[in-house]
Design an enzyme around this catalytic site. Structure first.
Site, PDB file in Angstrom:
ATOM      1  N   HIS A 134       6.420  -2.147   7.544  1.00 57.32           N
ATOM      2  CA  HIS A 134       5.301  -2.900   8.114  1.00 57.32           C
ATOM      3  C   HIS A 134       4.931  -4.126   7.287  1.00 57.32           C
ATOM      4  O   HIS A 134       4.184  -4.980   7.747  1.00 57.32           O
ATOM      5  CB  HIS A 134       4.088  -1.983   8.345  1.00 57.32           C
ATOM      6  N   ASP A 191       8.948   3.970   7.757  1.00 59.04           N
ATOM      7  CA  ASP A 191       8.236   2.817   7.196  1.00 59.04           C
ATOM      8  C   ASP A 191       8.893   2.328   5.900  1.00 59.04           C
ATOM      9  O   ASP A 191       8.214   2.001   4.935  1.00 59.04           O
ATOM     10  CB  ASP A 191       6.761   3.145   6.948  1.00 59.04           C
ATOM     11  N   SER A 212       0.881  -2.119  -0.166  1.00 56.40           N
ATOM     12  CA  SER A 212       1.968  -1.578   0.664  1.00 56.40           C
ATOM     13  C   SER A 212       3.332  -1.922   0.097  1.00 56.40           C
ATOM     14  O   SER A 212       3.617  -3.089  -0.184  1.00 56.40           O
ATOM     15  CB  SER A 212       1.881  -2.152   2.079  1.00 56.40           C
TER      16      SER A 212
END
Length: 402
Positions: free
Chosen positions: A147, A180, A258
């Site tokens: 992402h 992910d 992230s």
């Protein structure tokens, strides 16, 4: 409370090097705004935010105001110190005289890990943002979240900023949205690759350290412990929904973290930071409330090795569709897919799967993430309740067909 896949820090970010700032009855349903889905046909449904969530959002806003006040105070302090220099002397220790970090300390781990951690500035048709990553191999392979870099697939750009202040253009090698995980390549050699650890030996209470670029602040280090293991987490992002059999930690993780590493007390990576639980109601980006989630590194390494080798990676399945409305305990089989592992093993519609390799299955999401902690070709033992009988059925996992 909801589980949020950490957004990239949206909008234009500071370029170049940044300051080093080191030094549902399901028990898991509260962690996600997305309905659990089966591995073959995901679907989403929103969860109504609670009144408490609105209050928490206001508290978060107050924290931002406090940070602003602190910044102003710092500026005033600097001006006062500058004015006093004319009449007084200031003793400053030379950098070379500062003691080296004590071996095994947080400072020593941070110093060892930071050269391997990068900031990713990504732009594409969907917009721009900032995330984190880390050098997996010294010949230029970098691991991050799907992402974070998904918007750069076509067309788009990835700029990688290293801890020494240098930058390089990155190319997306491949990604697995269901986990992910993504891999980026830069045209560089002799990079500082991170030490690789294993998530298999983690226990609750182990010390961990998160490193990354929360809110664009490159090189930020936060500490905490392993709060829980095998936490089923679902989160949406670029592409399909991700299912994570997550490491839960109270180390502060925020938007921009992230893709950054979660490391153990030796500095070896044991997870990739990916999601946080939040009480945000959409009034701004969510922030840390001490509930962060990382993808276990043993799973990450398999995915990354496959992507580097072939540009793609595989996702294991047992070949069933699940009754997603069934809240457990256990996961109820709604349909057996033809010529799949479940059919060959003898599973039947209506079977209730209560354990996988002895691990309790709380609901459908729990089963999916537990399966995905394995690899295609692995044999798992399912404990199944069928009528008044309890059966142990071995199943060999297959790869999800794209």
């Amino acid at each position: 409370m909801m589980t949020t896949q950490l957004p990239e820090l949206s909008g234009p970010q500071p370029s170049g090097p940044q300051p080093d700032w080191s030094g549902s009855s399901s028990p898991y349903s509260q962690y996600s705004t997305y309905s659990p889905t089966n591995p073959d046909e995901p679907s989403n449904s929103a969860q109504r935010p609670s009144r408490r969530g609105r209050v928490a959002a206001l508290v978060a806003g107050a924290c931002v105001m406090t940070l602003g006040a602190g910044t102003i105070g710092g500026a005033i302090g600097y001006l006062a110190a500058r004015e006093s220099l004319a009449t007084g002397s200031l003793q400053v220790a030379a950098a070379s005289s500062l003691p080296a970090p004590v071996s095994g300390s947080i400072a020593a781990v941070a110093a060892a890990v930071q050269p391997s951690v990068v900031q990713l500035d990504v732009s594409g048709d969907a917009g721009s943002g900032t995330g984190s990553g880390f050098v997996m191999r010294d010949d230029g392979y970098i691991v991050t979240n799907n992402h974070v870099v998904g918007s750069a697939k076509s067309p788009g750009s990835i700029q990688v900023s290293f801890a020494d202040g240098t930058t390089a253009d990155g190319t997306l090698v491949g990604a697995n949205p269901g986990y992910d995980i993504a891999v980026v390549k830069v045209d560089r050699t002799n990079l500082d690759a991170i030490a690789m650890g294993s998530s298999a030996g983690l226990v609750v209470g182990d010390s961990v350290i998160a490193v990354g670029s929360p809110l664009g602040l490159q090189g930020t280090v936060t500490t905490g412990i392993v709060s829980a293991l095998n936490r089923p987490v679902t989160a949406g992002g670029e592409g399909e929904m991700a299912f994570i059999n997550a490491i839960q930690t109270d180390a502060a993780i925020n938007p921009g973290n992230s893709g950054g590493p979660l490391v153990d007390s030796t500095g070896a990576v044991i997870g990739v930071n990916s999601a946080i639980a939040s009480m945000s109601t959409g009034l701004g980006q969510p922030g840390s409330i001490g509930l962060g989630f990382a993808i276990p590194f043993d799973t990450v390494k398999r995915i990354v090795d496959e992507i580097i080798s072939s540009g793609t990676s595989s996702t294991p399945v047992i070949g069933v569709k699940l009754e997603m409305a069934f809240t457990g305990p256990g996961a109820k089989v709604a349909e057996i897919t033809g010529d799949g592992p479940a059919e060959m093993a003898g599973l039947a519609t209506g079977d209730l799967i209560t354990k996988l390799n002895g691990q309790l299955i709380a609901d459908a999401t729990s089963l999916i993430v537990t399966i995905r902690a394995n690899a295609p070709g692995d044999q798992v033992m399912l404990t199944v309740v069928r009528g008044d009988k309890t059966l142990n059925i071995p199943v060999t996992l297959d790869a999800l067909k794209s």
